[in-house]
Design a protein around this motif. Structure first.
Motif, PDB file in Angstrom:
ATOM      1  N   ASN A  11      72.973  51.679  46.489  1.00  0.00           N
ATOM      2  CA  ASN A  11      72.138  51.879  47.678  1.00  0.00           C
ATOM      3  C   ASN A  11      72.814  51.212  48.873  1.00  0.00           C
ATOM      4  O   ASN A  11      72.889  50.006  48.967  1.00  0.00           O
ATOM      5  CB  ASN A  11      70.733  51.303  47.457  1.00  0.00           C
ATOM      6  N   GLU A  12      73.226  52.009  49.802  1.00  0.00           N
ATOM      7  CA  GLU A  12      73.925  51.475  50.969  1.00  0.00           C
ATOM      8  C   GLU A  12      73.046  51.599  52.197  1.00  0.00           C
ATOM      9  O   GLU A  12      73.455  52.102  53.239  1.00  0.00           O
ATOM     10  CB  GLU A  12      75.249  52.206  51.146  1.00  0.00           C
ATOM     11  N   GLN A  14      70.244  53.483  52.545  1.00  0.00           N
ATOM     12  CA  GLN A  14      69.598  54.777  52.746  1.00  0.00           C
ATOM     13  C   GLN A  14      68.169  54.816  52.217  1.00  0.00           C
ATOM     14  O   GLN A  14      67.308  55.460  52.790  1.00  0.00           O
ATOM     15  CB  GLN A  14      70.359  55.907  52.038  1.00  0.00           C
ATOM     16  N   TYR A  15      67.950  54.189  51.101  1.00  0.00           N
ATOM     17  CA  TYR A  15      66.667  54.293  50.423  1.00  0.00           C
ATOM     18  C   TYR A  15      65.790  53.096  50.760  1.00  0.00           C
ATOM     19  O   TYR A  15      66.211  51.953  50.637  1.00  0.00           O
ATOM     20  CB  TYR A  15      66.863  54.410  48.910  1.00  0.00           C
TER      21      TYR A  15
END
Length: 132
Positions: A11-12, A14-15
């Protein structure tokens, strides 16, 4: 309830994850649909996180806190009167042990006459008897 949320390295940004609402809902122990499985013999009182049982007038809550037994200890000392089984003319409750005491002054005899309908169940352990 246990909820596990895990993430890995992927997860970068975004979520966003999640938002949840939880609520404790009281269980109504008294709302059993099947009468045979009800938690109390007669009256069930639901309370927050629990319940308690009580009995109709003339009955006493037993040590198990759930069953009710009719209280039918009666004393009669008048010249004449009537006595009956509990709830008569409706069906009498199960598990009764009634004691009726009729006392009259010395010199009098007691004449007891059962009026129709005399409607009690037969029991396989007790032979039916007729009295004159």
């Amino acid at each position: 309830m246990k909820l596990n949320f895990k993430s890995d390295f992927s997860n970068e940004g975004q979520y966003l994850g999640f938002l949840a609402h939880y609520e404790a809902i009281d269980i109504d122990e008294c709302s059993k649909a099947d009468e045979e499985d009800s938690v109390c013999d007669q009256i069930c009182h639901n309370s927050l996180g629990s319940y308690f049982c009580s009995c109709h007038h003339g009955y006493q809550l037993q040590a198990d806190g759930k069953s009710c037994k009719a209280q039918c200890e009666e004393f009669f000392d008048q010249i004449s009167g009537h006595l009956s089984s509990p709830k008569y003319p409706s069906a009498y409750p199960p598990n009764l042990s009634c004691n009726y005491s009729i006392r009259v002054e010395t010199g009098f005899a007691i004449h007891l006459q059962f009026l129709p309908p005399f409607d009690i169940d037969d029991h396989y352990e007790v032979p039916a008897r007729t009295t004159n």
